[in-house]
Motif scaffolding. Structure first.
Motif, PDB file in Angstrom:
ATOM      1  N   MET A  52      -9.575  -4.968  16.315  1.00 37.00           N
ATOM      2  CA  MET A  52     -10.375  -5.921  15.545  1.00 37.00           C
ATOM      3  C   MET A  52     -10.580  -5.416  14.120  1.00 37.00           C
ATOM      4  N   ASP A  53     -10.243  -6.252  13.153  1.00 38.64           N
ATOM      5  CA  ASP A  53     -10.480  -5.952  11.749  1.00 38.64           C
ATOM      6  C   ASP A  53     -11.972  -6.063  11.466  1.00 38.64           C
ATOM      7  N   ARG A  54     -12.550  -5.042  10.865  1.00 36.94           N
ATOM      8  CA  ARG A  54     -13.982  -5.037  10.558  1.00 36.94           C
ATOM      9  C   ARG A  54     -14.327  -6.001   9.420  1.00 36.94           C
ATOM     10  N   LEU A  55     -13.350  -6.364   8.584  1.00 32.12           N
ATOM     11  CA  LEU A  55     -13.622  -7.250   7.457  1.00 32.12           C
ATOM     12  C   LEU A  55     -13.632  -8.716   7.876  1.00 32.12           C
ATOM     13  N   SER A  56     -12.583  -9.137   8.565  1.00 31.00           N
ATOM     14  CA  SER A  56     -12.462 -10.549   8.949  1.00 31.00           C
ATOM     15  C   SER A  56     -13.058 -10.838  10.323  1.00 31.00           C
TER      16      SER A  56
ATOM     17  N   VAL B 255     -11.332   5.467   5.304  1.00 34.53           N
ATOM     18  CA  VAL B 255     -12.498   4.919   4.614  1.00 34.53           C
ATOM     19  C   VAL B 255     -13.666   4.859   5.594  1.00 34.53           C
ATOM     20  N   THR B 256     -14.783   4.359   5.114  1.00 30.49           N
ATOM     21  CA  THR B 256     -15.909   4.025   5.975  1.00 30.49           C
ATOM     22  C   THR B 256     -16.159   2.531   5.817  1.00 30.49           C
ATOM     23  N   SER B 257     -16.837   1.948   6.762  1.00 32.00           N
ATOM     24  CA  SER B 257     -17.096   0.508   6.721  1.00 32.00           C
ATOM     25  C   SER B 257     -18.562   0.233   6.981  1.00 32.00           C
ATOM     26  N   ASP B 258     -19.099  -0.727   6.234  1.00 30.92           N
ATOM     27  CA  ASP B 258     -20.471  -1.178   6.500  1.00 30.92           C
ATOM     28  C   ASP B 258     -20.452  -2.475   7.302  1.00 30.92           C
ATOM     29  N   GLY B 259     -19.262  -2.879   7.768  1.00 33.69           N
ATOM     30  CA  GLY B 259     -19.112  -4.107   8.534  1.00 33.69           C
ATOM     31  C   GLY B 259     -18.769  -5.308   7.669  1.00 33.69           C
ATOM     32  N   LYS B 260     -19.002  -5.192   6.364  1.00 37.69           N
ATOM     33  CA  LYS B 260     -18.688  -6.277   5.433  1.00 37.69           C
ATOM     34  C   LYS B 260     -17.545  -5.893   4.510  1.00 37.69           C
ATOM     35  N   TRP B 261     -17.508  -4.623   4.111  1.00 40.76           N
ATOM     36  CA  TRP B 261     -16.461  -4.123   3.220  1.00 40.76           C
ATOM     37  C   TRP B 261     -16.247  -2.659   3.536  1.00 40.76           C
ATOM     38  N   PHE B 262     -15.414  -1.982   2.770  1.00 39.65           N
ATOM     39  CA  PHE B 262     -15.145  -0.571   3.015  1.00 39.65           C
ATOM     40  C   PHE B 262     -15.470   0.247   1.777  1.00 39.65           C
ATOM     41  N   ASN B 263     -15.694   1.521   1.999  1.00 37.02           N
ATOM     42  CA  ASN B 263     -15.955   2.458   0.910  1.00 37.02           C
ATOM     43  C   ASN B 263     -15.130   3.707   1.135  1.00 37.02           C
ATOM     44  N   VAL B 264     -14.714   4.313   0.053  1.00 37.02           N
ATOM     45  CA  VAL B 264     -14.017   5.582   0.120  1.00 37.02           C
ATOM     46  C   VAL B 264     -15.098   6.663   0.056  1.00 37.02           C
ATOM     47  N   SER B 265     -15.684   6.922   1.217  1.00 36.99           N
ATOM     48  CA  SER B 265     -16.764   7.896   1.342  1.00 36.99           C
ATOM     49  C   SER B 265     -16.928   8.263   2.817  1.00 36.99           C
TER      50      SER B 265
END
Length: 174
Positions: free
Chosen positions: A109-113, A128-138
């Motif tokens: 499952m894609d976390r973005l869509s 990356v990391t994900s907040d469930g809405k987008w991703f961050n390089v952190s």
């Protein structure tokens, strides 16, 4: 190709990113201060991080897994430390012979869509990391960013939790 080392090298690389992210951000702040004081070219943190990540990808993953005359596609955006003359930090002119591929353990499952995706339509990009809405390089670097294959402009990116995939290697051109 030392494929038996691939997953442990990737795990080491992710651990390295997590353990040293704060140090690279501190280093960037020193670079920024110096550049501003001396009126030097200041690169963005993203470019600084990309250089650091590419160098360490080449050392911690590629150098261990690849044999002589083998190399991987660049990690993430690669390096542009030498004014974008090279995407690699070491062995600048080496052409990639292999790429990292991701295989689904089960449904992915894609976390973005929030939709099920077919990983064969995407290329490995970075962690990356994900907040469930987008991703961050952190940190915690617990997701994989993949980019739609063979699409120029308006391409799709997906973010998959690492625990949903296995990593493999594919020779380029196959």
């Amino acid at each position: 190709m030392n494929i038996e080392f691939l997953n442990s090298c990737i795990a080491n690389f992710i651990s390295f990113l997590n353990a040293n992210y704060q140090l690279v951000t501190q280093s960037y702040e020193m670079h920024k201060f110096h550049a501003e004081q001396e009126k030097l070219l200041l690169v963005s943190f993203e470019e600084y991080f990309d250089d650091w990540a590419q160098a360490n990808w080449e050392l911690l993953v590629e150098r261990v897994v690849c044999s002589t005359n083998e190399s991987f596609v660049i990690y993430g955006s690669g390096s542009d430390y030498e004014a974008a003359a090279h995407s690699r930090v070491f062995f600048h002119n080496v052409k990639p012979t292999h790429k990292i591929v991701c295989f689904a353990k089960s449904t992915v499952m894609d976390r973005l869509s929030k939709t099920e995706v077919d990983l064969t339509k995407f290329d490995f990009d970075a962690f990356v990391t994900s907040d469930g809405k987008w991703f961050n390089v952190s940190p915690p670097f617990d997701h994989v960013l993949l980019t739609e294959k063979a699409v120029v402009g308006n391409y799709q990116q997906i973010v998959i939790p690492i625990e949903q995939i296995n990593f493999g290697v594919q020779k380029i051109g196959i």
